[in-house]
Structures are given as C-alpha cells and as structure tokens.
Design an enzyme around this catalytic site. Structure first.
Site, PDB file in Angstrom:
ATOM      1  N   TYR A  72       0.824  -1.220   0.000  1.00  0.00           N
ATOM      2  CA  TYR A  72       0.000   0.000   0.000  1.00  0.00           C
ATOM      3  C   TYR A  72       0.855   1.267   0.000  1.00  0.00           C
ATOM      4  O   TYR A  72       0.398   2.329  -0.393  1.00  0.00           O
ATOM      5  CB  TYR A  72      -0.936   0.037   1.220  1.00  0.00           C
ATOM      6  N   ASP A  92      -5.413  -6.682   5.916  1.00  0.00           N
ATOM      7  CA  ASP A  92      -6.600  -5.932   5.509  1.00  0.00           C
ATOM      8  C   ASP A  92      -7.702  -6.914   5.103  1.00  0.00           C
ATOM      9  O   ASP A  92      -8.861  -6.829   5.534  1.00  0.00           O
ATOM     10  CB  ASP A  92      -6.214  -5.029   4.330  1.00  0.00           C
ATOM     11  N   ASP A 113      -3.263 -17.980   1.577  1.00  0.00           N
ATOM     12  CA  ASP A 113      -4.417 -18.618   0.936  1.00  0.00           C
ATOM     13  C   ASP A 113      -5.000 -19.699   1.847  1.00  0.00           C
ATOM     14  O   ASP A 113      -6.223 -19.819   1.994  1.00  0.00           O
ATOM     15  CB  ASP A 113      -4.059 -19.161  -0.452  1.00  0.00           C
ATOM     16  N   LYS A 130       3.266 -15.346   2.413  1.00  0.00           N
ATOM     17  CA  LYS A 130       3.173 -16.058   1.133  1.00  0.00           C
ATOM     18  C   LYS A 130       4.612 -16.365   0.727  1.00  0.00           C
ATOM     19  O   LYS A 130       5.093 -15.943  -0.341  1.00  0.00           O
ATOM     20  CB  LYS A 130       2.436 -15.166   0.106  1.00  0.00           C
ATOM     21  N   ASP A 181     -11.224  -8.299   7.512  1.00  0.00           N
ATOM     22  CA  ASP A 181     -12.619  -8.152   7.082  1.00  0.00           C
ATOM     23  C   ASP A 181     -13.304  -9.518   7.025  1.00  0.00           C
ATOM     24  O   ASP A 181     -14.467  -9.664   7.396  1.00  0.00           O
ATOM     25  CB  ASP A 181     -12.705  -7.470   5.709  1.00  0.00           C
TER      26      ASP A 181
END
Ligand code: NAD
Length: 346
Positions: free
Chosen positions: A134, A236, A212, A179, A240
């Site tokens: 970001y 992020d 994942d 990852k 959620d």
C-alpha cells in the site's frame, strides 16, 4: 474525534462508558473533542486540522468514531475525509492494528457461518499498518501498472514483538501468515519472525501459514486460531473476513498502536450514512474499543475487562440493536443499548 455519520453517535456512547468507569474507580479522564474527516472539511477546509493533530499528540489515547459519507465522496475531489484518517495514523506512528474477534454465543445466528463452527471463537489479528504494497512506489502508463511491495527487517521485528506480547498474555500461540512460497518480502518476513521469536519469545509456539490457506482455515476452523500476525494487505483482507465470524460490523473494536503507549481506538465500521442521524447505530464496537483503550494506553486492565464483561452480559440477556436483532427481538436504540451497558457496569 467523533467524525461523520454515526461517528458522533457511537463516540458519545464510548465517552459515556469511560466517564462511568472514571466515576466508579475514582479516575479523572480529561476529554478533548476534535474535528476530523468531513466535519473538519466543512468547518476548516482540512480533514485533519493542525489543532486536531496537536491535541492527539498531547493525549494518552485517541478515540475515533468514523469518517466519510456521500457528501464528500466525489472521486475527483482533492480533499477527502479518509485523508484525515491515514494522516492521523502516520502522525501518531501507529504501525500495529489489532482486531480482536470474539464470537458471542447468543449472536452466532447473526453470522453467515454455522453456529457450531463459531463456539468459543476468540482470536486476535495483528496487521502491519504502515508498510508493504500500500505504501510502495506506484507506477502507471496506459498499458502498464506496478505497485512495489517493500518490507524492512525493523518493520517486521516491531510488529512481531507486538503480536508475541499479546500471545504471551493469551494462549502462548502465534500464527504468522505470509506467502513465502512466492514472495521475497514474505521470505524476509518469515526469517525475521523466526529469529525474533527464537531470541525474544522462545516460549511462544510459532506456526507459519500461507495466506491462501489461512483464508480457508479461518472459515473452516476459526476456533483453532489465537493470535495471527501478518503484513498490511493480507491483514486488511483477513480482518474483514474474520469480522464476519462475529455477525455484525457494529460489534467489533480495533486498536492501532505504535512504540509508545498512545494508541488510536475505533470501531471497525465506517460512518454508515444509511442509518446516520436516526439514533439506531450499534455502539458496541466503540464501547469495546474503549476497553482496548483502557487496557493498552492507560494500563487499566480491571476496568477494561469490566467493560467487556458488561457488554457480553447485556447481549447474553437479550439486548439487541437493529443490526443484530432477529425475529421477535426487542430493538434498542443507540442510547438504550448504551444505557443497558452503563447499568450493567454499575
Ligand atoms: P459502513 O461500515 O459505514 O457500513 C456498512 C453497513 O454496515 C451499512 O449498512 C451500515 O448501516 C452498517 N453498519 C455499520 N456500522 C454499523 C453500526 N455501528 N450499527 C449498525 N449498523 C452498522 O461502510 P460503508 O457503507 O462502505 O462506508 C460508509 C462510509 O464510511 C464511506 O464514506 C467510507 O469511506 C467510510 N468508512 C470509514 C471508515 C473509518 O472511518 N474508519 C471505515 C470504513 C468506511
């Protein structure tokens, strides 16, 4: 900082709870009310006026309602409410975003997941807030786009320490999500995490999970998680996802912490323009945020636990705002729910 939409409605509830705690325990909290977001744009032309920043810096903790709304959402606008939010996080140097997700048995029906999966779910996601993709360099031509993902050792070390300290105080388990099979930043993340934990927290059980797989396991077996630490974008998305375990956005709190005790506390929801001004917003996420504020910034653990217990008790007794009501439930307004929690605190 009450902010916009339902922000002032829920922030009032949070302040009322802290005031009651102060009265009961003989503390004195000094509150300063400051402008942020659309409210600050309207009166000052700036989503984060300098006096708001100064006041936050002078404070031990900052409570935020929410910012934004249709009035200020022109995509071409140069000045937007959300800029105030990003800027205050940077100004306060808060790099660790804590989102606890605790499923209250009585609210399991409000979640899209099966109730039996949700029993005893009590987890904490710690998201790195100021690095990663970001904030990396962005490039764009008509046929090309790139976002650079950068992490440095010190950024990983400091967020891992925050998460590990939480793990020590909870079940002694930490799950680091990355990852590392694909991304170089994740390989650095994993190396630094292993080293930091071995050197500084040898008694915390460390597990690594690919993002994942974590996304899947969060839904399939959420009970098995305790503290999760992860980088900015993975956090992020996973936070959620995790919020849906608890049923309503209106229930969940968050804390953003840095190197000092000062933190920024806010419910995870936005300004909910669709229900703003009607006095029906759920104040629980903000009230739970005041518990985090007392715990992490003021060191008032007993008081924090009392707020959390009062909240659980009133929900268990059937108190419901519209977002968590089902069937024949009596629906409480924001102030009725707040008063129920104040009465339970008493
Ligand atoms: P939102 O979280 O404001 O609302 C999503 C849905 O959840 C709405 O139907 C709303 O009524 C409901 N809801 C949210 N909080 C609730 C509560 N406490 N009680 C009952 N129902 C509640 O998200 P959105 O609609 O996507 O965004 C609205 C505005 O909020 C936008 O301008 C957005 O940019 C802003 N926003 C701000 C923050 C923040 O201040 N941290 C976070 C997210 C969105």
């Amino acid at each position: 900082m009450p902010g916009d939409g339902i922000g002032p409605e829920v922030a009032d509830a949070g302040v009322a709870v802290m005031q009651r705690i102060a009265d009961s325990f003989g503390h004195r909290f000094r509150f300063s009310n400051q402008l942020i977001g659309g409210a600050a744009i309207d009166t000052r032309g700036d989503p984060l006026p300098p006096d708001t920043i100064a006041s936050c810096r002078e404070s031990d903790a900052v409570l935020l309602g929410a910012v934004g709304g249709p009035k200020w959402s022109d995509p071409n606008a140069q000045i937007r409410p959300e800029q105030g939010l990003l800027k205050i996080r940077a100004e306060l140097g808060v790099f660790a975003n804590l989102r606890p997700v605790r499923v209250i048995d009585e609210l399991a029906a409000a979640s899209p997941l099966k109730a039996e999966l949700l029993k005893n779910v009590d987890l904490m996601v710690v998201r790195e807030l100021t690095g990663g993709i970001y904030f990396g360099e962005k490039k764009r031509t008509p046929d090309f786009a790139s976002d650079l993902c950068v992490y440095q050792t010190f950024e990983v070390e400091r967020i891992v320490r925050v998460a590990a300290r939480l793990a020590v105080a909870r079940s002694g388990k930490l799950c680091s999500v990355d990852k590392a099979n694909v991304l170089e930043t994740s390989r650095l993340w994993r190396d630094v995490t292993i080293r930091t934990m071995a050197n500084e927290f040898p008694n915390v059980a460390l597990e690594h999970m690919l993002v994942d797989a974590a996304a899947m396991h969060l839904l399939a077996r959420p009970r098995d998680f305790d503290v999760i630490v992860t980088e900015n974008m993975f956090g992020d998305i996973l936070t959620d996802e995790a919020s849906m375990l608890a049923g309503s956005l209106g229930m969940l709190p968050s804390a953003s912490l840095g190197d000092s005790k000062r933190g920024l506390y806010e419910p995870i929801h936005g300004s909910a323009p669709d229900i703003a001004g009607r006095g029906i917003a759920n104040p629980c996420g903000t009230i739970a945020s005041t518990a985090l504020l007392l715990r992490h910034s003021l060191g008032l653990e007993e008081e924090a636990a009392l707020i959390e217990k009062a909240l659980l008790d009133v929900i268990a007794a059937g108190a419901r705002t519209a977002d968590i009501a089902r069937g024949n439930d009596t629906v409480l307004t924001t102030s009725e729910m707040t008063n129920a929690i104040l009465a339970q605190l008493e």
